[in-house]
Design a protein around this motif. Structure first.
Motif, PDB file in Angstrom:
ATOM      1  N   UNK A 168      -4.748  59.172  38.961  1.00  0.00           N
ATOM      2  CA  UNK A 168      -3.432  58.674  39.356  1.00  0.00           C
ATOM      3  C   UNK A 168      -3.599  57.665  40.485  1.00  0.00           C
ATOM      4  N   UNK A 169      -2.852  56.574  40.418  1.00  0.00           N
ATOM      5  CA  UNK A 169      -2.875  55.557  41.455  1.00  0.00           C
ATOM      6  C   UNK A 169      -1.495  55.335  42.050  1.00  0.00           C
ATOM      7  N   UNK A 170      -1.251  54.106  42.464  1.00  0.00           N
ATOM      8  CA  UNK A 170      -0.005  53.764  43.149  1.00  0.00           C
ATOM      9  C   UNK A 170       0.765  52.715  42.357  1.00  0.00           C
ATOM     10  N   UNK A 171       2.047  52.629  42.630  1.00  0.00           N
ATOM     11  CA  UNK A 171       2.864  51.569  42.048  1.00  0.00           C
ATOM     12  C   UNK A 171       2.317  50.228  42.531  1.00  0.00           C
ATOM     13  N   UNK A 172       2.118  49.301  41.606  1.00  0.00           N
ATOM     14  CA  UNK A 172       1.554  47.998  41.935  1.00  0.00           C
ATOM     15  C   UNK A 172       2.054  46.967  40.938  1.00  0.00           C
ATOM     16  N   UNK A 173       1.955  45.714  41.300  1.00  0.00           N
ATOM     17  CA  UNK A 173       2.357  44.655  40.385  1.00  0.00           C
ATOM     18  C   UNK A 173       2.172  43.288  41.013  1.00  0.00           C
ATOM     19  N   UNK A 174       2.199  42.267  40.182  1.00  0.00           N
ATOM     20  CA  UNK A 174       1.980  40.906  40.653  1.00  0.00           C
ATOM     21  C   UNK A 174       3.227  40.338  41.324  1.00  0.00           C
ATOM     22  N   UNK A 175       2.985  39.518  42.333  1.00  0.00           N
ATOM     23  CA  UNK A 175       4.067  38.806  43.009  1.00  0.00           C
ATOM     24  C   UNK A 175       4.497  37.644  42.121  1.00  0.00           C
ATOM     25  N   UNK A 176       5.806  37.481  41.950  1.00  0.00           N
ATOM     26  CA  UNK A 176       6.320  36.416  41.104  1.00  0.00           C
ATOM     27  C   UNK A 176       6.595  35.152  41.913  1.00  0.00           C
ATOM     28  N   UNK A 177       6.679  34.029  41.220  1.00  0.00           N
ATOM     29  CA  UNK A 177       6.966  32.752  41.859  1.00  0.00           C
ATOM     30  C   UNK A 177       8.294  32.824  42.620  1.00  0.00           C
ATOM     31  N   UNK A 178       8.313  32.297  43.833  1.00  0.00           N
ATOM     32  CA  UNK A 178       9.533  32.253  44.628  1.00  0.00           C
ATOM     33  C   UNK A 178       9.909  33.570  45.268  1.00  0.00           C
TER      34      UNK A 178
END
Length: 247
Positions: free
Chosen positions: A150-160
């Motif tokens: 199990x890890x952590x909530x993560x995601x890519x930063x979007x433009x703007x």
């Protein structure tokens, strides 16, 4: 001079009874082909080979992730940077504007021979967040995880988007809960293949967990006594969790 030599995602290591290091010397330990592109990386050299090295005494091929446990921290970080630059080099052979050939202009930039467009290595910035609810934290299992940790909530930063906005958006999209009190934890190069992870702590506000099933397969609140398998020590996810465990 050190030589960071990769065959795909595997790195050539020099190994003795005292441990493993990056090969160094006046010449590289493998023969350079006429087409080999050698990159200069802060006083060292990095290049790719077509076939993994085998049956060469004192040397072994090792995945970049696994090299974290065999190299010094400085060598692992430098290997990651070299891996990112080689990935960038392979993927910027031709100009995206006119299709011309891209040639090295500086150690970390290229220029098109036809139209003069210049390019530099690009980073994919992502956020990762440890969410606290009293004595518990939220841990999730992503569908792309190869094992049952199990890890952590993560995601890519979007433009703007700011980093903080990306944290709030990713948490809402992936779990359906709201958070507050974001605290910057730290950042980490993530050369798989060219990322930068930016870590935060945050506090739970409200909402029931509704997982984004296209991204996550499992998620729940855990305390220090009932933790599932957690990420390896090389990741900022593990550093966030360890910092919480150590209190």
């Amino acid at each position: 001079m050190r030589y960071f030599i990769f065959c795909k995602d595997e790195l050539l290591l020099r190994c003795t009874d005292n441990g493993c290091t990056i090969p160094e010397g006046e010449v590289p330990p493998v023969e350079l082909k006429p087409w080999t592109h050698v990159m200069n990386v802060e006083g060292d050299q990095a290049f790719s080979i077509d076939q993994p090295v085998s049956n060469m005494k004192g040397y072994e091929m090792c995945g970049l992730r696994k090299s974290y446990y065999k190299l010094s921290h400085e060598e692992y970080l430098k290997a990651g940077k070299c891996h990112e630059l080689l990935y960038w080099d392979r993927n910027t052979r031709f100009c995206g504007v006119c299709g011309g050939t891209m040639k090295m202009h500086t150690d970390i930039s290229k220029r098109c021979e036809q139209c003069g467009k210049e390019v530099w290595p690009q980073l994919a910035t992502a956020i990762i967040v440890l969410i606290h609810r009293g004595e518990e934290v939220l841990l999730v299992h992503a569908r792309n995880f190869r094992t049952d940790f199990y890890g952590l909530v993560a995601g890519f930063v979007e433009t703007g988007e700011t980093l903080e906005e990306a944290v709030h958006r990713e948490v809402m999209e992936e779990t359906g809960i709201t958070i507050t009190n974001l605290r910057y934890f730290g950042s980490q190069p993530w050369p798989y293949p060219c990322g930068l992870m930016v870590g935060f702590n945050a506090d739970y506000v409200e909402g029931e967990i509704h997982l984004q099933r296209s991204e996550l397969s499992k998620g729940a609140w855990f305390n220090k006594e009932n933790l599932p398998t957690i990420p390896e020590k090389l990741s900022i996810a593990r550093k966030l969790i360890d910092a919480w465990i150590e209190g």
